[in-house]
Scaffold this motif. Structure first.
Motif, PDB file in Angstrom:
ATOM      1  N   SER A  39       0.817  -1.223   0.000  1.00 50.33           N
ATOM      2  CA  SER A  39       0.000   0.000   0.000  1.00 50.33           C
ATOM      3  C   SER A  39       0.846   1.266   0.000  1.00 50.33           C
ATOM      4  O   SER A  39       0.306   2.361   0.006  1.00 50.33           O
ATOM      5  N   ILE A  55      -7.427  -2.973  -5.042  1.00 49.91           N
ATOM      6  CA  ILE A  55      -8.338  -2.705  -3.915  1.00 49.91           C
ATOM      7  C   ILE A  55      -9.706  -2.204  -4.376  1.00 49.91           C
ATOM      8  O   ILE A  55     -10.634  -2.135  -3.579  1.00 49.91           O
ATOM      9  N   VAL A  61     -10.965  -7.505   1.015  1.00 49.33           N
ATOM     10  CA  VAL A  61      -9.664  -6.883   1.298  1.00 49.33           C
ATOM     11  C   VAL A  61      -9.323  -7.134   2.761  1.00 49.33           C
ATOM     12  O   VAL A  61     -10.101  -6.799   3.664  1.00 49.33           O
ATOM     13  N   CYS A  63      -6.659  -6.190   5.560  1.00 51.76           N
ATOM     14  CA  CYS A  63      -5.650  -5.122   5.728  1.00 51.76           C
ATOM     15  C   CYS A  63      -4.806  -5.288   6.972  1.00 51.76           C
ATOM     16  O   CYS A  63      -5.303  -5.687   8.024  1.00 51.76           O
ATOM     17  N   VAL A  67      -2.103   0.126   7.770  1.00 55.47           N
ATOM     18  CA  VAL A  67      -2.559   0.820   6.551  1.00 55.47           C
ATOM     19  C   VAL A  67      -3.443   1.996   6.969  1.00 55.47           C
ATOM     20  O   VAL A  67      -4.446   1.824   7.659  1.00 55.47           O
ATOM     21  N   LEU A  72      -7.483   3.275   3.168  1.00 48.59           N
ATOM     22  CA  LEU A  72      -8.693   2.457   3.364  1.00 48.59           C
ATOM     23  C   LEU A  72      -9.908   3.130   2.736  1.00 48.59           C
ATOM     24  O   LEU A  72     -10.806   2.462   2.208  1.00 48.59           O
ATOM     25  N   THR A  81     -14.306  -5.624   3.774  1.00 46.89           N
ATOM     26  CA  THR A  81     -12.964  -5.225   4.226  1.00 46.89           C
ATOM     27  C   THR A  81     -12.788  -5.621   5.682  1.00 46.89           C
ATOM     28  O   THR A  81     -13.695  -5.454   6.495  1.00 46.89           O
ATOM     29  N   ILE A  83      -9.875  -5.423   8.925  1.00 42.32           N
ATOM     30  CA  ILE A  83      -8.584  -4.881   9.381  1.00 42.32           C
ATOM     31  C   ILE A  83      -8.051  -5.741  10.525  1.00 42.32           C
ATOM     32  O   ILE A  83      -8.783  -6.028  11.484  1.00 42.32           O
ATOM     33  N   LEU A 115      -3.816  -6.514   1.791  1.00 41.61           N
ATOM     34  CA  LEU A 115      -3.220  -5.187   1.660  1.00 41.61           C
ATOM     35  C   LEU A 115      -2.230  -4.967   2.792  1.00 41.61           C
ATOM     36  O   LEU A 115      -2.589  -5.019   3.971  1.00 41.61           O
ATOM     37  N   LYS A 116      -0.980  -4.707   2.394  1.00 40.99           N
ATOM     38  CA  LYS A 116       0.085  -4.642   3.390  1.00 40.99           C
ATOM     39  C   LYS A 116       0.782  -3.286   3.333  1.00 40.99           C
ATOM     40  O   LYS A 116       1.016  -2.750   2.250  1.00 40.99           O
ATOM     41  N   GLN A 117       1.095  -2.763   4.476  1.00 46.56           N
ATOM     42  CA  GLN A 117       1.764  -1.467   4.558  1.00 46.56           C
ATOM     43  C   GLN A 117       3.103  -1.504   3.828  1.00 46.56           C
ATOM     44  O   GLN A 117       3.848  -2.481   3.918  1.00 46.56           O
TER      45      GLN A 117
END
Ligand code: SAH
Length: 284
Positions: A39, A55, A61, A63, A67, A72, A81, A83, A115-117
């Motif tokens: 991300s 995304i 998704v 996360c 993130v 987002l 989604t 988290i 979704l990865k930082q």
């Protein structure tokens, strides 16, 4: 936008070595697909177009907690989604939960985006996830992201390499396995060293560096929330950085960068122990 096909095995093709457990048959039996997506450091403007496409076309998704909201917010509301509930002591369980959810989603025919930082493979456990999904019959596509390890210095006017000053870059962690001290790198005068996951024990990290032979006059900077509106940069030397950080308080996530390149483009004025700069704008 049309969904981009995930990296998949075409008919009769088998990748990898002969003992590869992923067979064409097991892949073909599943309908879903999985992408590990970086991300970037925080600013949605630093997502790749491929990440944005992922995304906005996913069915599910999953996360990382890191993130930021601005990224987002780009996920359309109709997309399921989740988290991660990662907090100290719960990281393993939360990671396993995400993997299980990803697998269940793919088995149900969904397009799952993890979704990865930053970048998935820079202290992101991306390879573990790739292996997990591969062992369960899915070969993930992987979309690189801009890593905070390189973007944060850049956004703080620190060039990780610079002719005649720094000809090598090391990215390492301040967090060892199970809280133990990590092996500290040796000091190399022409090296820029970036420490992720180091600020919650900054005093220890500086102490370990001293023990490893580093001079306390080495220039350094802490960059927090790089590319977010509240980005903060603290410039100092190893001698004063802990005091500066304790005085100012922490604003995670942040990282420590060390080396002579820290004083090439911006410096700490003579007589001051540290400087602080706040704010971020990609377009001045
Ligand atoms: N995969 C990520 C790193 C994950 S490890 C990447 O490539 O960036 C988590 C660490 O990354 C944090 O402890 C912090 O050191 C660093 N980090 C992540 N985002 C950051 C940001 N926006 N600013 C500064 N450091 C950040």
């Amino acid at each position: 936008m049309t969904p981009r096909p995930a990296l998949s095995l075409s008919s009769g093709e088998k990748r990898g070595s002969d003992d590869d457990s992923v067979t064409t048959a097991s892949m073909a039996a599943r309908k879903g697909r999985i992408a590990l997506v970086g991300s970037g450091p925080g600013d949605p403007g630093l997502l790749t177009t491929s990440a944005l496409e992922a995304i906005t076309t996913a069915d599910l998704v999953l996360c990382d907690k890191l993130v930021p909201k601005a990224v987002l917010d780009l996920i359309p509301e109709h997309i399921e989604t989740y988290i991660a509930k990662k907090f100290p002591g719960n990281a393993e369980a939360a990671q396993q939960e995400l993997l299980n959810m990803g697998l269940a989603g793919a088995n149900a025919g969904k397009y799952v985006v993890r979704l990865k930082q930053g970048d998935p493979y820079v202290f992101g456990r991306g390879a573990e996830e790739y292996i997990f999904f591969k062992e369960h019959g899915y070969r993930c596509s992987v979309i690189p992201g801009i890593t905070s390890a390189l973007a944060a210095p850049l956004l703080a006017a620190i060039s990780p390499t610079h002719r005649q000053v720094a000809d090598q870059v090391l990215i390492c962690t301040g967090t060892g396995r199970n809280g133990a001290a990590p092996v500290m790198p040796e000091y190399v005068e022409t090296r820029t060293t970036v420490f992720l996951m180091a600020l919650h024990r900054l005093a220890d990290v500086v102490c370990w560096l001293r023990e490893a032979g580093w001079s306390m006059s080495v220039p350094c900077a802490i960059i927090e929330r790089a590319s977010c509106p509240d980005q903060r940069v603290i410039r100092s030397t190893l001698e004063h950085i802990t005091e500066a950080f304790e005085t100012l308080g922490s604003m995670p996530p942040g990282l420590l960068v060390t080396g002579n390149t820290c004083i090439v483009m911006e410096t700490v004025p003579e007589g001051e122990r540290w400087t602080v700069e706040e704010g971020y704008s990609l377009f001045l």
